[in-house]
Design an enzyme around this catalytic site. Sequence first.
Site, mmCIF file in Angstrom:
data_model
loop_
_atom_site.group_PDB
_atom_site.id
_atom_site.type_symbol
_atom_site.label_atom_id
_atom_site.label_comp_id
_atom_site.label_asym_id
_atom_site.label_seq_id
_atom_site.Cartn_x
_atom_site.Cartn_y
_atom_site.Cartn_z
ATOM 1 N N LYS A 52 0.837 -1.194 0.000
ATOM 2 C CA LYS A 52 0.000 0.000 0.000
ATOM 3 C C LYS A 52 0.877 1.250 0.000
ATOM 4 O O LYS A 52 1.961 1.249 0.586
ATOM 5 C CB LYS A 52 -0.899 -0.033 1.243
ATOM 6 C CG LYS A 52 -1.955 1.045 1.307
ATOM 7 C CD LYS A 52 -2.830 0.840 2.534
ATOM 8 C CE LYS A 52 -3.948 1.846 2.646
ATOM 9 N NZ LYS A 52 -4.807 1.587 3.824
ATOM 10 N N SER B 139 -9.407 1.459 3.081
ATOM 11 C CA SER B 139 -8.589 2.284 2.223
ATOM 12 C C SER B 139 -7.544 1.495 1.429
ATOM 13 O O SER B 139 -6.888 2.053 0.556
ATOM 14 C CB SER B 139 -7.883 3.340 3.087
ATOM 15 O OG SER B 139 -7.045 2.727 4.067
ATOM 16 N N SER C 86 -9.641 -1.070 7.097
ATOM 17 C CA SER C 86 -9.068 -0.797 5.778
ATOM 18 C C SER C 86 -8.326 -1.950 5.133
ATOM 19 O O SER C 86 -8.007 -1.899 3.946
ATOM 20 C CB SER C 86 -8.146 0.426 5.852
ATOM 21 O OG SER C 86 -8.891 1.596 6.053
#
Length: 555
Positions: free
Chosen positions: A129, A204, A228
């Site tokens: 990420k 996310s 997330s």
Amino acid sequence: MTHWTALVAEKQQRQLKSIPQDWLVSPPPDSTLDVTGFPDACGLLNAREIEITNTSVDALLDKLSCGEWTAVDVTTAFYKRAIVAHQLVNCLTEIFVDRALARAAELDDHFKQTGKVVGPLHGLPISLKDQLCIKGIETTMGYISWIGRYAEKNAVLVDILIECGAVPFVRTNLPQTVMWPETFNNIFGRTTNPYNRSLTPGGSSGGEGALVALKGSPLGVGSDLGGSIRIPSAFCGLYSLRPSYGRVPYCGALNSLEGQDSVLSVFGPMANSIGGVKAFMKAVVNAKPWLKDPLAVRKKWDEDEYNLADHGSGKDLCFAIMWDDGVVVPHPPIRRSLEVTKAALEKAGYKVVDWKPIKHKLLTDTTRNIRNAGSAEDCMITTSVTGEPIIATMDLDNSDAAAAPFRPPKMGITAYQLWQVQKLRKDLRKEYLDHWEETASETGTGRPVDAIICPASSYTATPHGKNRYTNYTAVWNALDYPAATFPVTTVDPILDAKKPRHAFYDDFDKGVYEMYDPERFKNTPVCLQLVGRTLEEEAVIKMTEIVDAALASAK
């Protein structure tokens, strides 16, 4: 100061140039919603590369460790597939092909010279990420203000993954500010769900979810402050783990709300198999991250815990099912997945009881109040450097900003008020611990409930801008309980027909009910969570394996 739109245009051009031109394909038209079959059929990957990218993490590591497959071949295969995935669902941020292949070649040279692997993740490509800093590479985290910021050193987790033999090869998309359960920012745009591109992959860590679902990465690293990791994993049909605070090192990574150390974001794995989750956790915690990150918990992989020493060695397990959280009733596919899982576990000889949720809304409201204490100022200060607009909604038509619940109020609270909220959370954690302990009276095993099985969301992947309820994941962040996701089924419009409801908890619950359309959600993945108690990652992984095996046997 260059206007923010010019900075974006320049960054987008650099991203495009980082993609090898002969890896560009002709993606299907936007009207083709399900693109999960496209990477295998697009013609870019040869038969061997298709085989490699359809292989589980455990099998990949076996073939790499015996020299049957080289790190260069495996990295090339996944890189090509990742680039195809990006052209389908817009999931990548940083692309550094030459660097990753050079790293893979070093691993192959070491293996040729010594006959030994570098570490437990030798040759495995891992996607990250866009928070995990890699030396010499930009980390924007979706903020235009951070374009041009090149990391001077790796995040601790990146160093550990490299020491374990992994090959970091791409970074993945996330929402501006990170604090949103969908994935869109002003630099890289919107990531879509590969099962239905009119739906969100969640957030996310939505770039990771979409990429791993398309098998463009065998193993991804997401972060989780309120769901997330688990929300995109659930929306994209993946296995994942939200570990307890400090089990996986965070030091050296970028984040929003830095300095807020009451409710912490954590890093964790996302994969197409529970074996991938285990391989990541075992490798990382055995690398002694506490010697590199002062907040990392001093706890190596515990094989006794994995073998469920505290849970009757896995005999006579008792699982609790939480049908809803007392706030929002899940959609029919979620309910059916709970019923299917209960039946599979009972068929396998395990006991299943109902879980009574207590104070879930208060717990999640409390953690939200802690985050909101300074988050508006945090976002404002960061974006003010370039004047980029703060995204107020993920809706495609941008018409429903007022309904977005994930933007904090502009006024924070005093330090004393924050202390009172944190004290309330501490008291609630004790109350929940006692509540769990009291279940020993109903399990018949002499132990409290071994794990909770519950929804990961009240719905499957939603249309963009409609994912507005995250309490099914956020409550476990409030309690710091490790939670894994696992796939159960997909939405079937016949089996999951919309049924009339005559009573609702409140208008919000009614609104979630009215959002359900079985045809709109057709064939999207349905996942659940398995929740254990603080720092029980090994046991949570093992019990998820047990549930996964029970589901497979029941089919």
